[in-house]
Design an enzyme around this catalytic site. Structure first.
Site, PDB file in Angstrom:
ATOM      1  N   ASP A 122       0.822  -1.289  -0.034  1.00 21.89           N
ATOM      2  CA  ASP A 122       0.015   0.121   0.110  1.00 21.89           C
ATOM      3  C   ASP A 122       1.016   1.266   0.061  1.00 21.89           C
ATOM      4  OD1 ASP A 122      -2.369   1.370  -0.090  1.00 21.89           O
ATOM      5  OD2 ASP A 122      -2.552   1.109   2.038  1.00 21.89           O
ATOM      6  N   TYR A 178       1.528   5.800  -0.496  1.00 17.47           N
ATOM      7  CA  TYR A 178       0.955   6.909   0.136  1.00 17.47           C
ATOM      8  C   TYR A 178       1.129   8.039  -0.975  1.00 17.47           C
ATOM      9  CZ  TYR A 178       0.547   9.513   4.520  1.00 17.47           C
ATOM     10  OH  TYR A 178       0.220  10.557   5.635  1.00 17.47           O
ATOM     11  N   ARG A 184       1.475  17.218  12.734  1.00 15.35           N
ATOM     12  CA  ARG A 184       2.766  17.989  12.886  1.00 15.35           C
ATOM     13  C   ARG A 184       2.462  19.209  12.094  1.00 15.35           C
ATOM     14  NH1 ARG A 184       3.950  12.882  10.842  1.00 15.35           N
ATOM     15  NH2 ARG A 184       4.118  13.843   8.843  1.00 15.35           N
ATOM     16  N   GLU A 238     -10.609   4.193   3.323  1.00 16.45           N
ATOM     17  CA  GLU A 238      -9.636   4.777   2.594  1.00 16.45           C
ATOM     18  C   GLU A 238      -9.937   4.646   1.175  1.00 16.45           C
ATOM     19  OE1 GLU A 238      -5.615   4.168   3.914  1.00 16.45           O
ATOM     20  OE2 GLU A 238      -5.866   5.969   5.225  1.00 16.45           O
ATOM     21  N   GLU A 280      -9.023   4.130  -2.442  1.00 17.31           N
ATOM     22  CA  GLU A 280      -7.919   3.996  -3.062  1.00 17.31           C
ATOM     23  C   GLU A 280      -8.036   3.449  -4.507  1.00 17.31           C
ATOM     24  OE1 GLU A 280      -4.574   2.462  -0.936  1.00 17.31           O
ATOM     25  OE2 GLU A 280      -5.219   3.173   0.985  1.00 17.31           O
ATOM     26  N   TYR A 296       1.676   2.739  15.557  1.00 16.74           N
ATOM     27  CA  TYR A 296       2.515   2.950  14.252  1.00 16.74           C
ATOM     28  C   TYR A 296       3.803   3.306  14.489  1.00 16.74           C
ATOM     29  CZ  TYR A 296       2.505   8.064  13.827  1.00 16.74           C
ATOM     30  OH  TYR A 296       2.959   9.331  14.093  1.00 16.74           O
ATOM     31  N   LYS A 318      -4.822  -2.072  10.029  1.00 15.99           N
ATOM     32  CA  LYS A 318      -5.044  -2.039   8.604  1.00 15.99           C
ATOM     33  C   LYS A 318      -5.229  -3.298   7.980  1.00 15.99           C
ATOM     34  CE  LYS A 318      -3.459   2.596   7.451  1.00 15.99           C
ATOM     35  NZ  LYS A 318      -4.353   3.062   6.630  1.00 15.99           N
ATOM     36  N   THR A 329      -4.725   6.573  -0.025  1.00  6.53           N
ATOM     37  CA  THR A 329      -5.828   7.338  -0.077  1.00  6.53           C
ATOM     38  C   THR A 329      -5.727   8.622  -1.110  1.00  6.53           C
ATOM     39  OG1 THR A 329      -5.864   7.085   2.273  1.00  6.53           O
ATOM     40  CG2 THR A 329      -7.450   8.828   1.437  1.00  6.53           C
TER      41      THR A 329
HETATM   42 CA    CA Z   1      -3.910   3.228   2.733  1.00 11.30          CA
END
Ligand code: CA
Length: 400
Positions: free
Chosen positions: A114, A116, A130, A181, A183, A226, A235, A332
């Site tokens: 997967d 990103y 952040r 998500e 995708e 994570y 996930k 996503t």
């Molecule tokens: Ca994902």
């Protein structure tokens, strides 16, 4: 390559395929694996209008792995033959109504990775956690990914159990922040030998086709687990895919130039050819108790920062072997506007801006009985619109 199979004037002897707005006109010819109540043998078919044509004459097997292993030229030839068989003027064949087909996973999926690849998603999620430094320093240099789990990939329509897990120190329970998500799923073609990277200009030959993919995510479990190695149990409890493989050949008219990068990339990630895909994706949510689904977002695959060939070139750059039937997730797919946000985490900004679906029906995250439905399509002037069908899943509670 655009050829006679993409001709917008081409019509089928299957009337429902010629209806404007139909997902499966003769220009699409997606492939899937199905069985019927009177014949439990899984077999390969192509969707045409409201029907399925058994494609065993051209592609044998109980999965599409054998088809995916073929060279691009051979896959193109199969598309030509299917197009000829279904074109107006050809002899009518037996069809099976889609409503009486049970669709199965299109392939035996060996590995699932997967990515990103949406900079809008990465920036939104990064800025929640952040605010001063939303994008990590590697983002514009390589397509970030993690290895997912293939054993929990399910076909559209399969109910999804709310996972339980660690939600903090000493706390175990059902996730309260269950999310979807949106995708693009990418099924890989012939693959490469261990130790032999795929050059970016040859990477598109490795794309068998694409589908809709829902990377269900438990945000509370994810937040706690994570660091430092990335997503794990938040996930890998379920990933849903749509049953129809939209072939790489069907997508030929919808390839567009990729988005501009303001940071140069290394030569192995540079491509001269048009490699981004112009696909519109939509999320529909039918909250428990609501009679019908409401569209809550739509976004565009062409907005991804990284293209699929870049994902493949990067994935194999260390010599990692990719095999026919392996699945990639794009990550996503979000865009620059609020209406383009491809998950509830972004759409409700971690729950701070709840979504009002109807008077009194508000969602921060998914509740039991909620059903999430993705759809997708490609359209461009001078070509016939093609659709993806749908990818759905309803949430049910786990054991108490
Ligand atoms: Ca994902």
């Amino acid at each position: 390559m655009i050829d006679e199979t993409h001709d917008p004037g081409l019509e089928s002897w299957v009337d429902s395929a010629n209806r404007p707005g139909c997902d499966f006109p003769i220009q699409n010819l997606p492939l899937g694996v199905f069985r019927t109540p009177d014949n439990g043998q899984p077999r390969i078919g192509t969707a045409i209008g409201d029907f399925v044509l058994d494609a065993s004459e051209w592609i044998r097997g109980e999965t599409l792995n054998g088809y995916m292993a073929l060279a691009q030229q051979e896959r193109r030839e199969i598309r030509r033959q299917l197009s000829k068989a279904l074109a107006k003027g050809s002899e009518r064949r037996e069809l099976i109504p889609q409503a009486s087909c049970e669709m199965l996973l299109p392939a035996a999926i060996g590995d699932y990775t997967d990515f990103y690849a949406s900079i809008h998603h990465a920036t939104n999620v990064g800025s929640m956690f952040r605010p001063d430094n939303p994008l990590l320093p590697n983002y514009k240099h390589l397509p970030v990914a993690y290895h997912g789990r293939s054993s929990t990939i399910v076909v559209s329509g399969t109910p999804v159990q709310r996972p339980s897990g660690q939600l903090g120190a000493g706390v175990f329970g059902a996730s309260k922040e269950l999310d979807y998500e949106l995708e693009l799923g990418i099924f890989l073609g012939p693959g490469n030998r261990l130790g032999e990277p795929v050059a970016i200009e040859a990477a598109s030959e490795q794309i068998a086709g694409v589908c809709l993919l829902n990377d269900w995510s438990a945000r509370d479990i994810q937040r706690w687990e994570y660091q430092p190695l990335g997503p794990f149990l938040a996930k890998n409890f379920a990933t849903s895919v749509s049953p129809w493989l939209i072939t790489w050949e069907a997508l030929a008219p919808f390839r567009v130039p990729p988005v501009e990068h303001d940071t140069p990339v290394l030569p192995y990630l540079q491509s001269q050819s048009e490699t981004a895909l112009d696909i519109t994706l939509e999320v529909w949510l039918r909250a428990a108790g609501m009679p019908r689904a409401t569209r809550i977002s739509s976004s565009h695959v062409r907005d991804l920062y990284w293209t699929v060939p870049q994902m493949i070139a990067h994935h194999s750059s260390n010599g990692c072997a990719l095999r026919p039937g392996d699945l990639l997730g794009s990550g996503t797919v979000s865009g620059p506007e609020k209406s383009n946000r491809g998950c509830l985490l972004e759409l409700t900004w971690k729950g701070a801006e709840p979504l009002e679906l109807a008077p009194g029906i508000v969602r921060r995250f998914l509740e039991n009985g909620d059903e999430v439905v993705f759809s997708g399509y490609c359209e461009r002037d001078g070509f016939r619109r093609i659709g993806f069908g749908s990818c759905s899943g309803m949430i049910f509670p786990g054991p108490q």
